[in-house]
Design an enzyme around this catalytic site. Structure first.
Site, short mmCIF file in Angstrom:
data_model
loop_
_atom_site.label_atom_id
_atom_site.label_comp_id
_atom_site.label_asym_id
_atom_site.label_seq_id
_atom_site.Cartn_x
_atom_site.Cartn_y
_atom_site.Cartn_z
CB SER A 15 10.01 -15.15 -5.66
OG SER A 15 10.98 -15.80 -6.47
CG LEU A 16 10.42 -11.71 -11.25
CD1 LEU A 16 11.45 -10.97 -12.10
CD2 LEU A 16 9.09 -11.79 -11.98
CB SER A 17 12.51 -18.06 -8.65
OG SER A 17 13.66 -17.29 -8.39
CB THR A 62 15.14 -15.97 -1.67
OG1 THR A 62 15.47 -14.59 -1.82
CG2 THR A 62 13.68 -16.09 -1.24
CE LYS A 66 19.73 -15.55 -1.26
NZ LYS A 66 20.32 -14.69 -2.29
CG ASP A 102 22.55 -15.48 -5.09
OD1 ASP A 102 21.63 -15.61 -5.90
OD2 ASP A 102 22.38 -15.58 -3.85
NE ARG A 152 22.71 3.64 4.84
CZ ARG A 152 21.43 3.31 4.89
NH1 ARG A 152 20.51 4.19 4.52
NH2 ARG A 152 21.06 2.10 5.28
CB ILE A 219 22.33 -6.26 -8.23
CG1 ILE A 219 22.09 -5.55 -6.91
CG2 ILE A 219 23.81 -6.44 -8.50
CD1 ILE A 219 22.33 -6.47 -5.73
N GLY A 242 19.79 -5.44 -13.60
CA GLY A 242 19.83 -6.53 -12.63
C GLY A 242 19.16 -7.82 -13.08
P1 ATR Z 1 21.21 -7.37 0.73
O1 ATR Z 1 21.33 -8.74 1.33
O2 ATR Z 1 20.14 -7.23 -0.30
O3 ATR Z 1 22.51 -6.84 0.24
P2 ATR Z 1 21.31 -5.81 3.19
O4 ATR Z 1 22.24 -6.76 3.84
O5 ATR Z 1 20.18 -5.23 3.97
O6 ATR Z 1 20.63 -6.45 1.91
O7 ATR Z 1 22.18 -4.62 2.56
C1 ATR Z 1 21.61 -3.55 1.93
C2 ATR Z 1 22.71 -2.63 1.38
O8 ATR Z 1 22.07 -1.45 0.84
C3 ATR Z 1 23.66 -2.12 2.44
O9 ATR Z 1 24.92 -1.87 1.84
C4 ATR Z 1 23.02 -0.80 2.86
O10 ATR Z 1 23.89 0.14 3.44
P3 ATR Z 1 24.16 0.13 5.04
O11 ATR Z 1 25.12 -1.00 5.28
O12 ATR Z 1 24.74 1.46 5.30
O13 ATR Z 1 22.81 -0.09 5.67
C5 ATR Z 1 22.55 -0.30 1.52
N1 ATR Z 1 21.47 0.69 1.63
C6 ATR Z 1 20.17 0.45 1.93
N2 ATR Z 1 19.47 1.60 1.91
C7 ATR Z 1 20.34 2.59 1.58
C8 ATR Z 1 20.21 4.00 1.38
N3 ATR Z 1 19.03 4.63 1.51
N4 ATR Z 1 21.31 4.68 1.03
C9 ATR Z 1 22.51 4.06 0.88
N5 ATR Z 1 22.70 2.72 1.05
C10 ATR Z 1 21.63 2.00 1.40
#
Ligand code: ATR
Length: 283
Positions: A15-17, A62, A66, A102, A152, A219, A242
């Site tokens: 963490s950078l915090s 974090t 959360k 955030d 995705r 971000i 970010g």
């Molecule tokens: P955070 O709390 O950091 O947002 P998260 O809940 O794990 O972490 O969400 C990660 C996001 O990055 C999701 O939108 C994820 O897409 P999926 O919902 O389809 O998993 C997206 N993500 C992660 N790896 C990806 C990849 N290789 N290509 C496209 N989207 C990706």
């Protein structure tokens, strides 16, 4: 008396915090140490309880805690109850208040660092995880005209749009390849492009068709110049990385703990210095 604050998560080693919060406390002449409080879930209740004595300012929270901290707190402020996530805890005379800085930090970063006013704007978020969720709530609160969410996994985008937007028309899920012309701002809220992440050299979406005046935001802050931002730069589009979001969420937390205005420039300098050291060390 030395006071204490810290970051609660698992893991928190990178963490950078601690780096930029410590710099901020020192700059303001405050005798506060900001620590890394690595906390597995089974020790979370005990950790939160340990924030109540005088001399404890509070904490940042974090991944992955959360949501889990909420039932352990006394009161929730700002949008944190609606969002169902807390990233900042403030100890006020033994009572623990939860906030979420955030999303507001993201909106502040847009306004202060990119001179982008959210009110009335049409914004596309790529991603539907926790980060997108906080940002979507804050954009609505800042009176964005419309928010589109692509992901995705489309059903996660649909679920997030329903949760954030409720019955109103302002938030909707869109297909990952939908046209970009409507958007004033396009934000990568996925971990694509992140150093050490699932796809460090990938793009969250193709920027073909984005408007010339669109602001492109990532971000991801490590690296500071992500493939997405490089691609936006190649197309001549305005960008914001970010790091500002990270700094402004921390600045809002600092202000909640101290009542002082945060020394933003000092926090940026400390974070950039640390990122440069880490990049040097990993080469
Ligand atoms: P955070 O709390 O950091 O947002 P998260 O809940 O794990 O972490 O969400 C990660 C996001 O990055 C999701 O939108 C994820 O897409 P999926 O919902 O389809 O998993 C997206 N993500 C992660 N790896 C990806 C990849 N290789 N290509 C496209 N989207 C990706």
């Amino acid at each position: 008396m030395t006071r204490r604050a810290g970051i609660i998560g698992h893991p928190v080693a990178h963490s950078l915090s601690p780096v930029f919060q410590s710099a901020a406390f020192a700059h303001c002449g405050l005798d506060v140490v900001y620590e890394r409080w690595d906390t597995p879930i089974e020790l979370l209740a005990e950790r939160i309880q340990s924030l109540r004595p005088p001399g404890l300012l509070g904490a940042n929270v974090t991944v992955p805690h959360k949501e889990a901290v909420i039932p352990l707190l006394d009161e929730l402020g700002g949008q944190s109850a609606r969002m169902g996530a807390v990233n900042t805890i403030v100890n006020r005379d033994g009572r623990l208040f939860g906030f979420n800085t955030d999303g507001p930090g993201f909106v502040a970063a847009l306004g202060r660092e990119a001179l982008f006013e959210v009110a009335g704007k049409n914004i596309l978020l790529a991603g539907a995880g926790g980060a997108a969720r906080g940002i979507a709530f804050a954009l609505l609160e800042a009176r964005a005209a419309a928010i589109a969410i692509s992901n995705r996994t489309p059903r996660r985008a649909e679920r997030l749009a329903r949760e954030v937007g409720g019955p109103g028309p302002g938030v909707r899920a869109v297909p990952a390849d939908s046209p970009l012309a409507p958007y004033d701002c396009i934000v990568n809220c996925t971990s694509v492009g992140m150093h050490g992440g699932p796809d460090p050299s990938g793009l969250p979406l193709a920027l073909t068709g984005a408007r010339d005046d669109a602001l492109i935001v990532d971000i991801v802050y490590a690296p500071e110049q992500t493939p997405f931002l490089r691609e936006a730069g190649r197309l001549g589009l305005r960008t914001l990385g970010g790091l500002p979001m990270l700094i402004y969420q921390g600045a809002l937390a600092f202000e909640l703990w101290t009542g002082l205005s945060a020394p933003i420039d000092v926090m940026f300098a400390a974070a950039r210095n640390e990122l440069a050291n880490r990049a040097g060390a990993s080469q």
